[in-house]
Write a protein that holds these residues in place. Structure first.
Motif, PDB file in Angstrom:
ATOM      1  N   PHE A 171       0.813  -1.168  -0.027  1.00 59.41           N
ATOM      2  CA  PHE A 171       0.060  -0.150   0.014  1.00 59.41           C
ATOM      3  C   PHE A 171       0.868   1.299   0.068  1.00 59.41           C
ATOM      4  O   PHE A 171       0.475   2.180  -0.399  1.00 59.41           O
ATOM      5  N   ALA A 172       2.069   1.347   0.512  1.00 55.48           N
ATOM      6  CA  ALA A 172       2.916   2.105   0.696  1.00 55.48           C
ATOM      7  C   ALA A 172       3.524   2.983  -1.031  1.00 55.48           C
ATOM      8  O   ALA A 172       3.685   4.064  -1.042  1.00 55.48           O
ATOM      9  N   ARG A 173       3.150   2.037  -1.755  1.00 55.06           N
ATOM     10  CA  ARG A 173       3.571   2.684  -3.143  1.00 55.06           C
ATOM     11  C   ARG A 173       2.234   2.127  -4.210  1.00 55.06           C
ATOM     12  O   ARG A 173       2.547   1.947  -5.489  1.00 55.06           O
ATOM     13  N   TYR A 174       0.958   1.888  -3.579  1.00 54.80           N
ATOM     14  CA  TYR A 174      -0.015   1.573  -4.502  1.00 54.80           C
ATOM     15  C   TYR A 174      -0.980   2.820  -4.585  1.00 54.80           C
ATOM     16  O   TYR A 174      -1.503   3.316  -3.529  1.00 54.80           O
ATOM     17  N   PRO A 175      -1.459   3.106  -5.770  1.00 53.55           N
ATOM     18  CA  PRO A 175      -2.463   4.098  -5.950  1.00 53.55           C
ATOM     19  C   PRO A 175      -4.028   3.740  -5.054  1.00 53.55           C
ATOM     20  O   PRO A 175      -4.402   2.798  -5.381  1.00 53.55           O
ATOM     21  N   PHE A 176      -4.490   4.462  -4.186  1.00 53.18           N
ATOM     22  CA  PHE A 176      -5.553   4.041  -3.435  1.00 53.18           C
ATOM     23  C   PHE A 176      -6.834   3.996  -4.369  1.00 53.18           C
ATOM     24  O   PHE A 176      -7.488   3.253  -3.970  1.00 53.18           O
ATOM     25  N   SER A 177      -6.850   4.708  -5.143  1.00 54.52           N
ATOM     26  CA  SER A 177      -7.998   4.928  -6.303  1.00 54.52           C
ATOM     27  C   SER A 177      -8.042   3.530  -6.807  1.00 54.52           C
ATOM     28  O   SER A 177      -9.188   2.951  -7.393  1.00 54.52           O
ATOM     29  N   ALA A 178      -7.014   2.564  -7.102  1.00 53.15           N
ATOM     30  CA  ALA A 178      -7.153   1.320  -7.751  1.00 53.15           C
ATOM     31  C   ALA A 178      -7.427   0.087  -6.823  1.00 53.15           C
ATOM     32  O   ALA A 178      -7.303  -1.129  -7.188  1.00 53.15           O
ATOM     33  N   LEU A 179      -7.381   0.454  -5.537  1.00 54.74           N
ATOM     34  CA  LEU A 179      -7.521  -0.700  -4.559  1.00 54.74           C
ATOM     35  C   LEU A 179      -9.043  -1.250  -4.716  1.00 54.74           C
ATOM     36  O   LEU A 179     -10.174  -0.612  -4.822  1.00 54.74           O
ATOM     37  N   THR A 180      -9.104  -2.594  -4.706  1.00 56.70           N
ATOM     38  CA  THR A 180     -10.380  -3.333  -4.718  1.00 56.70           C
ATOM     39  C   THR A 180     -10.706  -3.646  -3.402  1.00 56.70           C
ATOM     40  O   THR A 180     -10.277  -3.246  -2.348  1.00 56.70           O
ATOM     41  N   LYS A 181     -11.944  -3.811  -3.355  1.00 51.67           N
ATOM     42  CA  LYS A 181     -12.762  -4.294  -1.820  1.00 51.67           C
ATOM     43  C   LYS A 181     -11.683  -5.340  -1.168  1.00 51.67           C
ATOM     44  O   LYS A 181     -11.682  -5.290  -0.062  1.00 51.67           O
ATOM     45  N   GLU A 182     -11.110  -6.404  -1.864  1.00 51.09           N
ATOM     46  CA  GLU A 182     -10.672  -7.396  -1.108  1.00 51.09           C
ATOM     47  C   GLU A 182      -9.246  -6.763  -0.682  1.00 51.09           C
ATOM     48  O   GLU A 182      -8.627  -7.056   0.440  1.00 51.09           O
ATOM     49  N   GLN A 183      -8.574  -5.925  -1.454  1.00 45.26           N
ATOM     50  CA  GLN A 183      -7.351  -5.210  -1.090  1.00 45.26           C
ATOM     51  C   GLN A 183      -7.523  -4.318   0.090  1.00 45.26           C
ATOM     52  O   GLN A 183      -6.666  -4.187   1.016  1.00 45.26           O
ATOM     53  N   LYS A 184      -8.908  -3.941   0.178  1.00 49.42           N
ATOM     54  CA  LYS A 184      -8.989  -2.931   1.293  1.00 49.42           C
ATOM     55  C   LYS A 184      -9.176  -3.756   2.442  1.00 49.42           C
ATOM     56  O   LYS A 184      -8.816  -3.268   3.696  1.00 49.42           O
ATOM     57  N   VAL A 185      -9.861  -4.664   2.448  1.00 48.01           N
ATOM     58  CA  VAL A 185      -9.675  -5.761   3.616  1.00 48.01           C
ATOM     59  C   VAL A 185      -8.397  -5.969   4.099  1.00 48.01           C
ATOM     60  O   VAL A 185      -8.048  -6.102   5.316  1.00 48.01           O
ATOM     61  N   GLU A 186      -7.580  -6.293   3.255  1.00 50.72           N
ATOM     62  CA  GLU A 186      -6.113  -6.535   3.447  1.00 50.72           C
ATOM     63  C   GLU A 186      -5.547  -5.381   4.283  1.00 50.72           C
ATOM     64  O   GLU A 186      -5.039  -5.558   5.258  1.00 50.72           O
ATOM     65  N   MET A 187      -5.905  -4.013   3.747  1.00 52.85           N
ATOM     66  CA  MET A 187      -5.610  -3.049   4.285  1.00 52.85           C
ATOM     67  C   MET A 187      -5.906  -2.536   5.751  1.00 52.85           C
ATOM     68  O   MET A 187      -5.221  -2.272   6.684  1.00 52.85           O
ATOM     69  N   TYR A 188      -7.303  -3.046   5.911  1.00 52.91           N
ATOM     70  CA  TYR A 188      -7.743  -2.828   7.260  1.00 52.91           C
ATOM     71  C   TYR A 188      -7.377  -3.704   8.274  1.00 52.91           C
ATOM     72  O   TYR A 188      -7.561  -3.463   9.294  1.00 52.91           O
ATOM     73  N   ARG A 189      -6.599  -4.593   8.000  1.00 54.81           N
ATOM     74  CA  ARG A 189      -5.923  -5.382   8.870  1.00 54.81           C
ATOM     75  C   ARG A 189      -4.761  -4.660   9.627  1.00 54.81           C
ATOM     76  O   ARG A 189      -4.410  -4.948  10.600  1.00 54.81           O
ATOM     77  N   LEU A 190      -4.323  -3.819   8.940  1.00 50.93           N
ATOM     78  CA  LEU A 190      -3.160  -2.747   9.413  1.00 50.93           C
ATOM     79  C   LEU A 190      -3.699  -1.317   9.936  1.00 50.93           C
ATOM     80  O   LEU A 190      -2.842  -1.007  11.016  1.00 50.93           O
ATOM     81  N   ILE A 191      -4.636  -0.802   9.555  1.00 46.68           N
ATOM     82  CA  ILE A 191      -5.054   0.295   9.744  1.00 46.68           C
ATOM     83  C   ILE A 191      -6.645   0.394  10.139  1.00 46.68           C
ATOM     84  O   ILE A 191      -7.332  -0.498   9.439  1.00 46.68           O
ATOM     85  N   THR A 192      -7.350   1.675  10.446  1.00 52.25           N
ATOM     86  CA  THR A 192      -8.439   1.874  10.583  1.00 52.25           C
ATOM     87  C   THR A 192      -9.130   2.440   9.312  1.00 52.25           C
ATOM     88  O   THR A 192      -8.378   3.015   8.615  1.00 52.25           O
ATOM     89  N   ALA A 193     -10.446   2.515   9.106  1.00 53.36           N
ATOM     90  CA  ALA A 193     -11.024   3.221   8.149  1.00 53.36           C
ATOM     91  C   ALA A 193     -10.628   4.873   8.168  1.00 53.36           C
ATOM     92  O   ALA A 193     -10.709   5.560   7.502  1.00 53.36           O
ATOM     93  N   THR A 194     -10.739   5.392   9.542  1.00 56.40           N
ATOM     94  CA  THR A 194     -10.589   6.653   9.790  1.00 56.40           C
ATOM     95  C   THR A 194      -9.039   7.027   9.520  1.00 56.40           C
ATOM     96  O   THR A 194      -8.793   8.131   8.869  1.00 56.40           O
ATOM     97  N   ASP A 195      -8.017   5.929   9.750  1.00 58.87           N
ATOM     98  CA  ASP A 195      -6.651   6.274   9.298  1.00 58.87           C
ATOM     99  C   ASP A 195      -6.601   6.484   7.499  1.00 58.87           C
ATOM    100  O   ASP A 195      -5.924   7.209   7.201  1.00 58.87           O
ATOM    101  N   PHE A 196      -7.384   5.608   7.188  1.00 58.44           N
ATOM    102  CA  PHE A 196      -7.370   5.475   5.601  1.00 58.44           C
ATOM    103  C   PHE A 196      -7.944   6.636   5.085  1.00 58.44           C
ATOM    104  O   PHE A 196      -7.530   7.163   3.949  1.00 58.44           O
TER     105      PHE A 196
END
Length: 236
Positions: free
Chosen positions: A182-207
């Protein structure tokens, strides 16, 4: 008689007797009936402007608009635009990179900050742990952890290394393997599955905050192709 006449005059002036009727000239004013539109909505009287041009519902009664408040958030120039290939596991890593990854993971899962110290001190150069001066690396990591023993930071390190990674700047001196991707990935291209991966590290507020600036602001790990740990850092 004279006395009687004077008395009558005084009584008329005092209103005791009715004075002679006074004729007042008047004009007849014809008022045209108002033309109404059956389909028009009626406006309450309190919303009509007064003589000064302002009514109770006048828009000009609202708070003034501050120009600074209308400025959009400027995205960081470091915001990624290209979608990189994402890798998982360690099988595709060069041996030296995989070795550093495994050493960091073992230290993180052990819950022993001194084991992490050994890994950091065996590194070719002191890795970046903060965008400011840190002093002793282990004491610094303990100071930014939610607990006094640094266990939260170790958990973050383990989760970060367990995420997918990317291989950037291949063939250059800046060639690096970075976790999480995620450190080098455009947020607009994230799929729902990828966002689930991301939310294992941060919160929706952080995002939401990161999305406003277009860059990843949470922890990330960067290991060079020679196995050197370059950073374990948060921020931009």
């Amino acid at each position: 008689m004279l006395r009687t006449a004077i008395a009558l005059v005084l009584m008329v002036c005092a209103g005791a007797l009715p004075a002679a009727a006074k004729t007042v000239k008047t004009d007849t004013i014809l008022v045209a009936p108002a033309v109404t539109n059956p389909g028009a909505a009626s406006i309450p009287d309190e919303d009509l402007p007064d003589a000064s041009g302002a009514g109770n519902g006048d828009v000009e009664e609202s708070l003034p608009v501050i120009e600074e408040d209308l400025q959009p958030i400027t995205q960081s120039p470091n915001a990624p635009t290209e979608v990189p290939q994402v890798f998982y596991g360690t099988s595709s890593l060069p041996p030296l990179v995989a070795r550093m990854h495994d050493q960091l993971m073992d230290a993180a899962k052990s819950g022993d900050m001194e084991k992490l110290r050994m890994v950091l001190e065996s590194n070719e150069v002191p890795p970046t742990l903060s965008l400011t001066e840190t002093g002793d690396p282990i004491e610094f990591l303990k100071s930014v952890s939610g607990d006094q023993d640094g266990l939260e930071v170790l958990a973050i390190l383990a989760d970060t290394l367990d995420a997918g990674f990317i291989h950037v700047d291949e063939g250059t001196p800046q060639e690096m393997y970075i976790w999480p991707y995620f450190a080098r990935y455009p947020f607009s291209a994230l799929t729902k599955e990828q966002k689930v991966e991301m939310y294992r590290l941060i919160t929706a507020t952080d995002f939401a905050e990161m999305e406003a600036y277009g860059v990843w602001l949470f922890y990330r790990v960067g290991i060079g192709k020679d196995g050197t740990l370059h950073y374990f850092v948060a921020g931009e």
